[in-house]
Enzyme design. Sequence first.
Site, PDB file in Angstrom:
ATOM      1  N   LEU A 105     -41.565  -8.912 -13.998  1.00 14.91           N
ATOM      2  CA  LEU A 105     -42.806  -8.226 -13.647  1.00 14.91           C
ATOM      3  C   LEU A 105     -43.912  -9.268 -13.617  1.00 14.91           C
ATOM      4  O   LEU A 105     -43.889 -10.232 -14.400  1.00 14.91           O
ATOM      5  CB  LEU A 105     -43.144  -7.154 -14.691  1.00 14.91           C
ATOM      6  N   ASP A 106     -44.904  -9.067 -12.758  1.00 15.13           N
ATOM      7  CA  ASP A 106     -45.966 -10.059 -12.698  1.00 15.13           C
ATOM      8  C   ASP A 106     -46.944  -9.891 -13.866  1.00 15.13           C
ATOM      9  O   ASP A 106     -46.853  -8.952 -14.656  1.00 15.13           O
ATOM     10  CB  ASP A 106     -46.678 -10.039 -11.342  1.00 15.13           C
ATOM     11  N   LEU A 107     -47.879 -10.813 -13.960  1.00 13.82           N
ATOM     12  CA  LEU A 107     -48.795 -10.883 -15.100  1.00 13.82           C
ATOM     13  C   LEU A 107     -49.533  -9.578 -15.339  1.00 13.82           C
ATOM     14  O   LEU A 107     -49.713  -9.152 -16.489  1.00 13.82           O
ATOM     15  CB  LEU A 107     -49.798 -12.023 -14.860  1.00 13.82           C
TER      16      LEU A 107
END
Length: 233
Positions: A105-107
Site C-alpha cells: 500500500l502506498d504511504l
Amino acid sequence: MAAASNRLDRFLARRLQRSLKQIRLDLVKGRVKVDSELCDEPAQLVNQFTRIDYDGQVLQHNQPIYILLYKPVGVVCATKDAQHKTVIDLIDHPQKHQLHIVGRLDLNSSGLVLLTNDGRWSSALTDPKQKVPKVYEVEVEQPLTASYVTAFAEGMYFDYENLTTAPALLTILSTRTARVVLTEGKYHQIKRMFGRFRNPVLKLHRISIGHYHLPSDLHVGEWRKHYVKVAVY
C-alpha cells in the site's frame, strides 16, 4: 521470492562442504533425517521449511511465518526507509527481517498488509493469473454516479503503459464513498481510475486480500501472527 525446492544430497553437500559421493554414502548409512524420518533418497526434494537432521544435529528447522498487519497512513510498505517508519518497524518479532511484504500500500493508504517468509504463499496471492480479489474502501472528493460503476466494470485503458485494466467491481456506499474490488494491482491503480473522472481519492483503505481479512479487533499499527493450516500454492 518463491521457496525453491532442491535435492537433499545437493543441500547437504553445500551445507556440510562434502562431496556428493560422501553425502550419498551418509544417506545409505542412515545418518540423515528429513522431517524426523530417516531418509536414504538423494533425490528427495526439500525446501526452506523442511526439517533436516544430520547425525542428530539439526541443520535446518525453519518455520513459515504469516503476519496480518493494520498499516496506518504515513507508514511505508518497505523493509527500510530513510525518511519514514516502515511496516517492519511496527513488528516485534525475532525474525522480522526475514519477512517480505505481500501486496503493498502506498504511504497515504491504510489497511491490511500481509507479511511472510514463505515465498510460494506470497507468489500465489500476488500472481495476476490467480485473480485474487483485493477489497478496498474509498472516499473521494466529488459525488459518485452510476457512470463510475460502468467505467470500472469495463476496464480503463492507460496509454502510458499501453494496457487496459481488468474489470473491477465498484459498489457505491454513499455519496462519496465506495467499495472497490480489484483482481490485479497496477501502480496506484485505484487513484488513477478515479483520476479519469478528475475526482481525487481522499482515503484508501484495504480490508481484505483473498480470504484474508483485516480483523475487526486489530487496531491501527497492530499486527498478529496468522496460522495457515495448509498454505495453498
